[in-house]
Scaffold this active site. Structure first.
Site, PDB file in Angstrom:
ATOM      1  N   THR A 134      -8.384  28.880  93.062  1.00 51.92           N
ATOM      2  CA  THR A 134      -8.390  30.101  92.446  1.00 51.92           C
ATOM      3  C   THR A 134      -7.902  29.987  90.789  1.00 51.92           C
ATOM      4  O   THR A 134      -7.248  29.565  90.916  1.00 51.92           O
ATOM      5  CB  THR A 134      -7.799  31.145  93.317  1.00 51.92           C
ATOM      6  OG1 THR A 134      -7.454  32.146  92.413  1.00 51.92           O
ATOM      7  CG2 THR A 134      -6.265  30.054  93.399  1.00 51.92           C
ATOM      8  N   ASP A 135      -9.044  30.838  90.306  1.00 56.64           N
ATOM      9  CA  ASP A 135      -8.804  31.733  88.956  1.00 56.64           C
ATOM     10  C   ASP A 135      -7.380  31.838  88.175  1.00 56.64           C
ATOM     11  O   ASP A 135      -7.012  31.563  87.427  1.00 56.64           O
ATOM     12  CB  ASP A 135     -10.511  32.372  88.443  1.00 56.64           C
ATOM     13  CG  ASP A 135     -10.385  33.691  89.007  1.00 56.64           C
ATOM     14  OD1 ASP A 135      -8.753  33.643  89.995  1.00 56.64           O
ATOM     15  OD2 ASP A 135     -11.010  33.875  88.587  1.00 56.64           O
ATOM     16  N   GLU A 136      -7.085  32.874  89.576  1.00 59.95           N
ATOM     17  CA  GLU A 136      -5.641  33.618  89.559  1.00 59.95           C
ATOM     18  C   GLU A 136      -4.624  32.182  89.141  1.00 59.95           C
ATOM     19  O   GLU A 136      -3.969  32.584  88.279  1.00 59.95           O
ATOM     20  CB  GLU A 136      -4.628  34.018  90.251  1.00 59.95           C
ATOM     21  CG  GLU A 136      -6.522  34.640  91.604  1.00 59.95           C
ATOM     22  CD  GLU A 136      -5.788  35.767  92.226  1.00 59.95           C
ATOM     23  OE1 GLU A 136      -5.267  36.001  92.289  1.00 59.95           O
ATOM     24  OE2 GLU A 136      -6.710  36.701  93.140  1.00 59.95           O
ATOM     25  N   TYR A 159       1.273  34.437  94.832  1.00 58.07           N
ATOM     26  CA  TYR A 159       0.367  34.335  95.009  1.00 58.07           C
ATOM     27  C   TYR A 159      -0.625  32.750  94.344  1.00 58.07           C
ATOM     28  O   TYR A 159      -0.638  31.268  94.426  1.00 58.07           O
ATOM     29  CB  TYR A 159      -0.741  34.445  95.709  1.00 58.07           C
ATOM     30  CG  TYR A 159      -2.136  33.718  95.852  1.00 58.07           C
ATOM     31  CD1 TYR A 159      -2.880  32.975  96.901  1.00 58.07           C
ATOM     32  CD2 TYR A 159      -2.950  34.340  94.488  1.00 58.07           C
ATOM     33  CE1 TYR A 159      -3.493  32.419  96.988  1.00 58.07           C
ATOM     34  CE2 TYR A 159      -4.501  33.958  94.969  1.00 58.07           C
ATOM     35  CZ  TYR A 159      -4.406  33.121  96.255  1.00 58.07           C
ATOM     36  OH  TYR A 159      -6.064  32.461  96.418  1.00 58.07           O
ATOM     37  N   LYS A 163      -0.625  28.483  94.648  1.00 59.20           N
ATOM     38  CA  LYS A 163      -2.204  28.257  94.728  1.00 59.20           C
ATOM     39  C   LYS A 163      -1.867  26.685  93.053  1.00 59.20           C
ATOM     40  O   LYS A 163      -2.619  25.858  93.447  1.00 59.20           O
ATOM     41  CB  LYS A 163      -2.923  28.603  94.202  1.00 59.20           C
ATOM     42  CG  LYS A 163      -3.592  29.721  95.258  1.00 59.20           C
ATOM     43  CD  LYS A 163      -4.052  28.986  96.735  1.00 59.20           C
ATOM     44  CE  LYS A 163      -4.964  27.843  96.408  1.00 59.20           C
ATOM     45  NZ  LYS A 163      -5.726  27.222  97.608  1.00 59.20           N
TER      46      LYS A 163
END
Ligand code: NAD
Ligand code: TYD
Length: 355
Positions: A134-136, A159, A163
């Site tokens: 994810t870009d997060e 989260y 990741k």
């Protein structure tokens, strides 16, 4: 039946995984796709109904954290590659219960890497471990700037931290053991079959049922939205044409402040439900902000565009309307989630298996 190739897809009963499988199972009839999924609250075999009769598709219920189950699966199938999507994926849940994220996202990924390394001990030729991320992991942006593949990691929720950790492990296995890996980091996806806890399906469902639309904080948080099928196309492309060892950012070139997106959605819903303009927007309710809420995400998807020729194919306004249509046409899908029926069937078939 003899297959040219065998791929393990994890998390295939979830939102993005089901789109990836729907695309690839049909496109590659000579490849066997084995979908390993724990069927948590987010896993839903209804998402894959149309693949149930495919000869080149098999479903296995299992937990990626279960070392023996994963090892046995690799022994049984001798996979040529892995497309790893299984994860705990909802930020709000990670604030409530971080440990579930550490277990699945970090230990689960580690476990898959170990199983692949052991299964591929005679040589990595023709093998690939694709990690979907994810870009997060890059943290949060101010008013300007974009995340590139070179942006330093700065995760800020349990989260995204889990990741980020899994991304680091995947790269560590490449550097340490020479495992052929590829990683992609994608922005927010939207489309059919997304569990109604994420912004768009939750708000569609609430509008249908005249329930409040809880907007976190000032509503000016920005996300870059991508049609889920375009993400699936990118995953297929990266798996087959991407350069091993590389990372690809995937984004929609499509930034929206939450409140603008919500207003757009409300006006589509008013039309679809034949309600007076403004009826849905009247449900907007500002609520307490999410803890540690990232202000803005935006992806520079130049690399995948230039190297692999990928571009989003669906314009957001059209994609949003198609998404609304899907949820309205498939109210039974939502009803079975709301009633818990989608899950009780698995318990009968497979027995209880945690959350
Ligand atoms: P999802 O929550 O809809 O689906 C996750 C799937 O993983 C479910 O089917 C669930 O049953 C399965 N799963 C969870 N824990 C498991 C475990 N321990 N063992 C086996 N299976 C397990 O998630 P999604 O939105 O489809 O996301 C898929 C992947 O894409 C995730 O890795 C996520 O981080 C990443 N991603 C998502 C988005 C997005 O906007 N949704 C954007 C970028 C990246
Ligand atoms: P979400 O769909 O949870 O995705 P992510 O947190 O991974 O970006 O949320 C998208 C944006 O919408 C995010 O800024 C949080 C916000 N949001 C709300 O304002 N209200 C809600 O009820 C939800 C679920 C999200």
């Amino acid at each position: 039946m003899n297959f040219e190739r065998k791929l393990l897809v994890t998390g295939g009963a979830g939102f993005i995984g089901s789109h990836v499988l729907r695309l690839m199972v049909k496109k590659y009839p000579e490849t066997l796709f084995v979908n390993l999924d724990k069927l948590t609250y987010a896993g839903n075999l209804d998402n894959l109904k149309d693949l149930a009769d495919s000869n080149n598709y098999a479903f296995v219920r299992g937990d990626i954290v279960d070392e023996k189950a994963v090892g046995d699966l690799f022994l049984k199938y001798q996979f040529d590659g892995v497309i790893h999507l299984a994860a705990e994926s909802h930020v709000d849940r990670s604030i409530e219960d971080p440990m579930a994220f550490i277990k699945t996202n970090i230990l689960g990924t580690m476990n898959l890497l170990n199983a692949a390394r052991d299964a591929w001990k005679d040589g990595f030729d023709g093998k690939l471990f694709y990690h979907v991320s994810t870009d997060e992991v890059y943290g949060t942006l101010g008013e300007t700037g974009l995340f590139t593949e070179e942006t330093s990691y700065d995760p800020r929720s349990p989260y995204s931290a889990s990741k980020a950790s899994s991304d680091h492990l995947v790269r560590a296995y490449m550097h340490t053991y020479g495992m052929p890996v590829v990683i992609s980091n994608c922005s927010n996806n939207y489309g059919s079959h997304q569990f109604p806890e994420k912004l768009i399906p939750l708000f569609i469902d609430n509008i249908v049922n005249n329930k409040p639309l809880p907007v976190y904080g000032d509503g000016k948080y920005t996300r870059d939205w991508l049609w889920v099928h375009d993400h699936a196309l990118a995953i297929d492309l990266i798996f087959h044409k991407g350069t091993t060892g590389e990372t690809y950012n995937i984004g929609g070139f499509n930034e929206w402040k939450n409140i603008d997106l919500i207003n757009e959605l409300c006006s589509i819903m008013d039309k679809k439900l034949d309600r007076e303009a403004g009826t849905s927007a009247a449900l907007i309710t500002y609520v307490k902000d999410r803890a540690g809420h990232d202000r803005r995400y935006a992806i520079d998807a130049d690399k995948i565009n230039k190297e692999l020729g990928w571009m989003p194919t669906v314009k957001f306004e059209q994609g949003l309307e198609k998404t609304v249509d899907w949820y309205l046409d498939n109210s039974d899908w939502l009803d079975r989630i709301r009633s818990g029926e989608y899950k009780s069937v698995y318990e009968k078939q497979y027995g209880k298996m945690g959350a």
